[in-house]
Design an enzyme around this catalytic site. Structure first.
Site, PDB file in Angstrom:
ATOM      1  N   GLU A  72      19.170 -32.575   4.291  1.00  0.00           N
ATOM      2  CA  GLU A  72      19.055 -31.112   4.387  1.00  0.00           C
ATOM      3  C   GLU A  72      20.240 -30.385   3.762  1.00  0.00           C
ATOM      4  O   GLU A  72      20.075 -29.325   3.166  1.00  0.00           O
ATOM      5  CB  GLU A  72      18.893 -30.685   5.848  1.00  0.00           C
ATOM      6  CG  GLU A  72      17.514 -30.965   6.439  1.00  0.00           C
ATOM      7  CD  GLU A  72      17.410 -32.364   7.023  1.00  0.00           C
ATOM      8  OE1 GLU A  72      18.380 -33.146   6.900  1.00  0.00           O
ATOM      9  OE2 GLU A  72      16.344 -32.677   7.616  1.00  0.00           O
ATOM     10  N   HIS A 141      13.627 -30.210  19.161  1.00  0.00           N
ATOM     11  CA  HIS A 141      12.468 -29.856  18.331  1.00  0.00           C
ATOM     12  C   HIS A 141      11.735 -28.641  18.876  1.00  0.00           C
ATOM     13  O   HIS A 141      10.539 -28.480  18.630  1.00  0.00           O
ATOM     14  CB  HIS A 141      11.494 -31.038  18.246  1.00  0.00           C
ATOM     15  CG  HIS A 141      11.797 -32.006  17.140  1.00  0.00           C
ATOM     16  ND1 HIS A 141      12.978 -32.683  17.077  1.00  0.00           N
ATOM     17  CD2 HIS A 141      11.081 -32.396  16.056  1.00  0.00           C
ATOM     18  CE1 HIS A 141      12.973 -33.469  16.007  1.00  0.00           C
ATOM     19  NE2 HIS A 141      11.837 -33.315  15.363  1.00  0.00           N
TER      20      HIS A 141
END
Lengths: 338, 315
Positions: A72, A141
């Site tokens: 990322e 998450h």
């Protein structure tokens, strides 16, 4: 220029067509790529068969969709480098939690790059990311981190709540010459609503009044706006419901106008509360419309605690339309006591 | 070196002049810095001039180069006008970043400098993005990610090498290895050989970073590889940092002994051009004097330039 047709006219007429939220994202992406060869997308699973929950499926220009490794930080730097040299990247993260791996690039690089060099270069990047809870997904998450990014100068923060808005706001974000954080709540993806087929823009920085009422101003973002609509349908609430649509820049005028009318404010934002968007709106209204307030502004969102996983704990942690209705009733009911 | 046969006079003198600009500006900063006319940190490149000069000899203005915090040398070698750098150091609106960047943030798109970063490592990935863009736009340019040895400690270094190799991007990674991370020697910050890592992803080249001819030769080969194949390459140039990590004082670390005669890239190149008959002592003195005049003019330009006013939202 590909986007000049939008310089004077943002809107198109309702053509009676209905799309889901995720189909609207896909259509905006496809149309932007179609009119502008500089637009491309990259990200983990951006090009896989599931196409980021369907938002990237069957695009007309698959050669401009680049799947990336789970890197990322580098992926975000790559998007910046491409934006500095003539491209308009859409960087996709399947969960906004993954943005944290790239905070250096987002906060130290992307947010600062234009002003750090005297506004001599523009940084047209859209950082799409999916927010919100799933199904026992736990603490890493399920976050909604819009407040964190809204604090950083140089970033715009967009939070669409309807299929119509998500198409128009995504097109605005792609057209925009500065970095835009684009937060999509996963629980909105299947919602349907009117979405004209032609391209149109929803301007960044312009809120929307979803319900007209006199007793309470409710400012609600993303899924919270949809939940508040449902609360109104189920419980017949008399509220002025403002969906800011973009939390930065914020349509403060719309919120202040409403508070001048109602004298009460509730901010519903599904994020951690401390120093967050709700606190910001309460501070802004207190600073600028103190005399209009009949009661202390209130916030509804997550507790100041990390997300649980087990079903009963999740049901206690997350706000619902019923809890929104209860909070509204408590606030409005207090008027009768005064 | 083979380069002694292949280098042309104008290339050698071009490198020499760029190195002299970097050196003599650094020397002037050493004089002026204690007077506080430059309210910004300075990371000087004295001793390291050969790396960017030898590299930039092979680049065009359209090739972009992403820099870290030690900007002066590579930016000037790439073409950043001297007066724009000096004005930026002086905090004036005529600076290369309009007084918004300071010493560590330099910008000059006309010469392929889309910016630099003071957070070590991250700009390596930005250079890879510029290469992705060049490939998608098919404009024939290459990009350069330019960084120091300590930047190879950052995870984004590995991520960037992988991304560039995986996607076959025209990017040259250049490590200006001065053997120091601030005051920490390389053997204490890296348990690996840098080229050992890089060679798993792409062809690698190694040059003596105190020798402009060595850099010229190896950078030439590396740039050719990237241009001809459209794929990445890696160049490591070991060099010596003469000054402290930051500031105007000479480095005094026991672990970094510097011999300013033996390790001087300018002395080496001047000896070469004289021995090879490319220039005589009088011509070399003329270059030095001209550069000195350019620096005088740049400082005068900066001193006469206005300071910025705060924007409304900054007050």
């Amino acid at each position: 220029m590909p986007w000049s047709r939008f310089d004077s006219n943002y809107e198109v007429a309702d053509d009676g067509r209905t799309l889901s939220f995720v189909e609207a994202i896909r259509e905006a992406t496809d149309q932007a790529m179609g009119i502008d060869p500089r637009v491309f997308a990259l990200g983990l699973d951006a090009d896989d068969k599931f196409g980021v929950f369907g938002s990237m499926s069957d695009l007309s220009h698959p050669e401009r969709v680049i799947g990336t490794p789970i890197s990322e930080n580098a992926n975000t730097g790559v998007a910046l480098g491409a934006a500095l040299t003539g491209m308009r990247p859409i960087l996709i993260n399947l969960r906004n939690d993954f943005l944290l791996v790239a905070m250096d690039q987002i906060v130290n690089y992307i947010a600062k790059w234009s002003s750090m060099f005297g506004d001599q270069i523009q940084v047209p990047i859209v950082l799409r990311s999916v927010i919100g809870r799933g199904w026992g997904c736990g603490a890493q998450h399920s976050q909604s981190l819009q407040g964190l990014f809204a604090q950083i100068p140089g970033l715009k923060v967009v939070m669409p709540s309807s299929p119509y808005d998500v198409k128009g706001l995504l097109l605005s974000a792609i057209k925009d010459d500065s970095p835009v954080m684009f937060f999509e709540h996963r629980w909105l993806y299947k919602n349907t609503g009117p979405v004209p087929e032609d391209m149109y823009l929803v301007p960044i920085g312009k809120g929307n009044r979803l319900r007209e009422g006199d007793s309470l101003t409710v400012v609600a973002t993303s899924l919270a706006a949809a939940h508040t609509q449902k609360a109104c349908d189920d419980h017949d609430l008399d509220i002025d419901l403002i969906d800011p649509r973009t939390i930065k820049p914020l349509d403060t005028e719309l919120i202040l106008d409403s508070v001048q009318k109602t004298g009460r404010l509730l901010v519903i934002d599904y994020d951690f509360p401390f120093g967050g968007f709700g606190a910001e709106v309460c501070a802004m209204v207190t600073e600028q419309a103190f005399d209009a307030l009949k009661a202390p502004p209130q916030r509804l969102g997550f507790p100041d605690a990390n997300m649980p996983a087990s079903g009963p704990l999740e049901r206690a942690y997350y706000p619902t339309p019923d809890r929104i209705a209860e909070t509204v009733r408590q606030m409005v009911g207090s008027e009768l006591v005064v | 070196m083979a380069s002694a046969d292949s280098i042309k006079r104008e290339q050698a003198l071009w490198m020499l002049r760029r190195m002299r600009v970097v050196r003599q500006l650094s020397e002037r900063i050493v004089e002026l810095y204690p007077t506080d006319v430059m309210e910004t940190p300075v990371h000087l490149c004295m001793g390291q001039e050969a790396v960017s000069a030898g590299l930039c000899c092979h680049l065009t203005d359209d090739d972009v180069m992403l820099l870290g915090h030690r900007t002066h040398g590579p930016a000037l070698s790439k073409g950043l006008p001297l007066e724009k750098l000096v004005a930026e150091l002086y905090g004036r609106t005529t600076g290369c970043s309009k007084a918004r960047g300071g010493s560590m943030h330099v910008f000059d798109m006309e010469h392929g400098l889309p910016g630099s970063s003071a957070i070590v490592g991250g700009s390596i990935a930005v250079g890879v993005g510029a290469a992705l863009s060049a490939k998608m736009r098919d404009d024939g340019t290459i990009s350069v990610s330019y960084f120091g040895d300590a930047a190879t400690n950052a995870g984004v270094f590995y991520e960037s090498l992988n991304f560039a190799a995986l996607k076959k991007l025209p990017v040259l990674f250049v490590c200006e290895n001065n053997g120091l991370s601030n005051v920490m020697p390389q053997q204490e910050h890296s348990a690996y050989e840098i080229l050992g890592i890089a060679s798993q992803f792409m062809p690698t080249y190694r040059a003596d970073g105190t020798d402009a001819l060595s850099v010229f030769s190896q950078a030439g080969a590396a740039v050719s590889h990237v241009r001809e194949t459209g794929r990445p390459a890696f160049l490591e140039c070991k060099t010596k940092r003469w000054m402290k990590h930051q500031g105007h004082e000479a480095d005094d670390l026991d672990i970094n002994p510097v011999d300013r005669q033996k390790d001087c890239p300018i002395a080496k190149l001047e000896a070469f051009v004289q021995v090879s008959g490319m220039a005589n002592a009088r011509e070399l003195r003329a270059i030095r004097d001209e550069v000195e005049q350019e620096i005088n003019a740049a400082i005068e330009f900066a001193e006469k330039s206005p300071y910025p006013q705060p924007k409304a939202q900054e007050v």
